[in-house]
Design an enzyme around this catalytic site. Structure first.
Site, short mmCIF file in Angstrom:
data_model
loop_
_atom_site.label_atom_id
_atom_site.label_comp_id
_atom_site.label_asym_id
_atom_site.label_seq_id
_atom_site.Cartn_x
_atom_site.Cartn_y
_atom_site.Cartn_z
N PHE A 171 0.84 -1.19 0.00
CA PHE A 171 0.00 0.00 0.00
C PHE A 171 0.89 1.25 0.00
O PHE A 171 1.81 1.34 -0.80
CB PHE A 171 -0.99 -0.03 1.16
CG PHE A 171 -2.12 -1.02 0.96
CD1 PHE A 171 -3.09 -0.81 0.00
CD2 PHE A 171 -2.20 -2.20 1.71
CE1 PHE A 171 -4.12 -1.72 -0.21
CE2 PHE A 171 -3.21 -3.11 1.51
CZ PHE A 171 -4.18 -2.87 0.55
N SER A 172 0.67 2.18 0.91
CA SER A 172 1.33 3.48 0.79
C SER A 172 2.79 3.51 1.22
O SER A 172 3.43 4.57 1.10
CB SER A 172 0.53 4.55 1.55
OG SER A 172 -0.68 4.81 0.87
N VAL A 173 3.35 2.41 1.69
CA VAL A 173 4.80 2.35 1.80
C VAL A 173 5.40 2.59 0.41
O VAL A 173 6.52 3.09 0.27
CB VAL A 173 5.26 1.00 2.38
CG1 VAL A 173 6.78 0.84 2.31
CG2 VAL A 173 4.81 0.87 3.84
N SER A 174 4.61 2.27 -0.63
CA SER A 174 5.02 2.54 -2.01
C SER A 174 5.40 4.01 -2.20
O SER A 174 6.29 4.33 -3.00
CB SER A 174 3.89 2.19 -2.97
OG SER A 174 3.43 0.88 -2.81
N LYS A 175 4.73 4.90 -1.50
CA LYS A 175 5.01 6.33 -1.65
C LYS A 175 6.46 6.65 -1.29
O LYS A 175 7.12 7.46 -1.96
CB LYS A 175 4.06 7.14 -0.76
CG LYS A 175 2.60 7.10 -1.18
CD LYS A 175 1.73 7.90 -0.22
CE LYS A 175 0.30 8.10 -0.74
NZ LYS A 175 -0.49 6.87 -0.80
#
Length: 394
Positions: free
Chosen positions: A110-114
């Site tokens: 999820f937003s660890v991708s950011k």
């Protein structure tokens, strides 16, 4: 209905439910069997070895946010953890897998991708391909015709654009649902919903001045990804492989969800294995140098992330929802939960986390399948657990 290898995809799973119970434990580990993905190759070099030095950190005592005496292991066991690991001073002191996850399994971040996308921005900035104070329209002229006109790369890195966008999955009208539909991650609710990510981004409008208070907007990261692809001259899977994934000594290839024309879901579509999260987090302990002794992002990029801007903490405090992090800040797609820069976090919904404690020279990671409905105390208890481990190892 989603297709896939016969007998592998659970009966009843569909685009409308694959990210929810009872399917999440399976789908978070099998994203490529549900939606279109592209591989982020790890390269041909050997993986950076993480020497083992087992320490019983699960037994470390702590106090929960509710004031209850418990242990690190109990907190992790009660928060839908699929896997967790801790590395201290370069040695892996704990590594545990559950719910079918194994060391080679890719799990949705999820937003660890950011934070991974921001590292690509940092590498391109170091190569003088991206100027952080440049307007986004210098890279993508089409953005002049939407709400992003006048925004800079820096505004996006710190989630300080003025774009009208909500990430509230509990709100049926939130724009995040339309973004998911444009990506092909959810059924389209209307023929008017754009069928690609970039077309969707061009529909967004500004609600306030760019450069104002921090407000979490996944769309800002997607525009950053677009800028990276223009500045880097290639698609994100190849770009991230070259600039980041092949340079941290990753154990496994990563993947990223892609829309019908191959554009990645930069804000939350990357899947990777547990120990590669440790390898990535270690960059923040080593001034951007990987365990393979490669300068992945400039030391100045890490220093800027840690120091923040002159008003980063004020901008964070100005948001009524500080995520239970009073005195914290958000810089370069990374969270700082406390005053000071000793502890930083890369966070994704449903319980994905990379925790870095610089004084303890410790990196921890947790992969989870938590429901959307979990309250902030679950994240805060996990943060307390890793803080307790850091004190124990220090």
């Amino acid at each position: 209905m989603i297709g896939g290898e016969p007998g592998r995809v659970p009966a009843g799973i569909s685009l409308s439910n694959w990210l929810s119970a009872p399917y999440a434990h399976w789908s978070f580990q099998h994203v490529e069997d549900v939606v279109a993905t592209a591989v982020i190759p790890r390269g041909i070099e050997p993986a950076a070895e993480l020497l083992a030095a087992n320490v019983p950190v699960a037994e470390v005592p702590m106090i929960s946010t509710a004031g209850v005496a418990t242990t690190v292991g109990s907190v992790l066991a009660s928060t839908d953890t699929d896997g967790w690991a801790v590395a201290s001073r370069g040695k892996l002191v704990a590594e545990e897998y559950r719910n079918g996850l194994v060391s080679e399994t890719r799990h949705l971040l999820f937003s660890v991708s950011k934070s991974l996308v921001a590292a690509v921005v940092g590498a391109l900035h170091g190569a003088e391909a991206i100027e952080l104070d440049a307007p986004v329209t210098a890279f993508v002229p089409a953005l002049a015709n939407c709400g992003y006109a006048g925004a800079t790369v820096r505004h996006l890195l710190d989630m300080r654009s003025g774009i009208a966008f909500s990430d509230d999955y509990g709100d049926p009208a939130a724009e995040i649902h339309l973004l998911d539909q444009a990506m092909g991650w959810a059924p389209r609710s209307s023929a008017d919903v754009p069928s690609t990510l970039y077309d969707f981004l061009l529909t967004l409008q500004r609600k306030s001045a760019h450069g104002g208070p921090f407000e979490y907007r996944s769309c800002d990261t997607d525009v950053l990804g677009w800028i990276c692809e223009v500045a880097g001259g290639r698609r994100m899977p190849e770009l991230m492989s070259e600039l980041l994934w092949s340079r941290i000594g990753a154990q496994c290839d990563a993947t990223i969800g892609v829309d019908p024309v191959g554009t990645g879901m930069f804000n939350g579509g990357i899947s990777a294995c547990l120990t590669d999260m440790i390898r990535f987090g270690s960059l923040f302990l080593r001034d951007g140098v990987s365990s393979t002794e490669q300068q992945v992002v400039p030391a100045a990029w890490i220093a800027d992330t840690l120091d923040g801007g002159p008003d980063s903490r004020q901008a964070f405090a100005a948001n009524s929802d500080d995520a239970g992090m009073p005195g914290g800040m958000y810089r370069n797609q990374v969270w700082f939960p406390y005053p000071g820069s000793n502890v930083l976090l890369c966070l994704g919904m449903c319980g994905q986390i990379i925790y870095v404690n610089r004084s303890a020279e410790m990196v921890a990671a947790k992969l989870s399948s938590q429901p959307h409905t979990y309250g902030p105390h679950v994240l805060l208890d996990t943060l307390r657990a890793f803080d307790a481990v850091a004190r124990h190892m220090n």
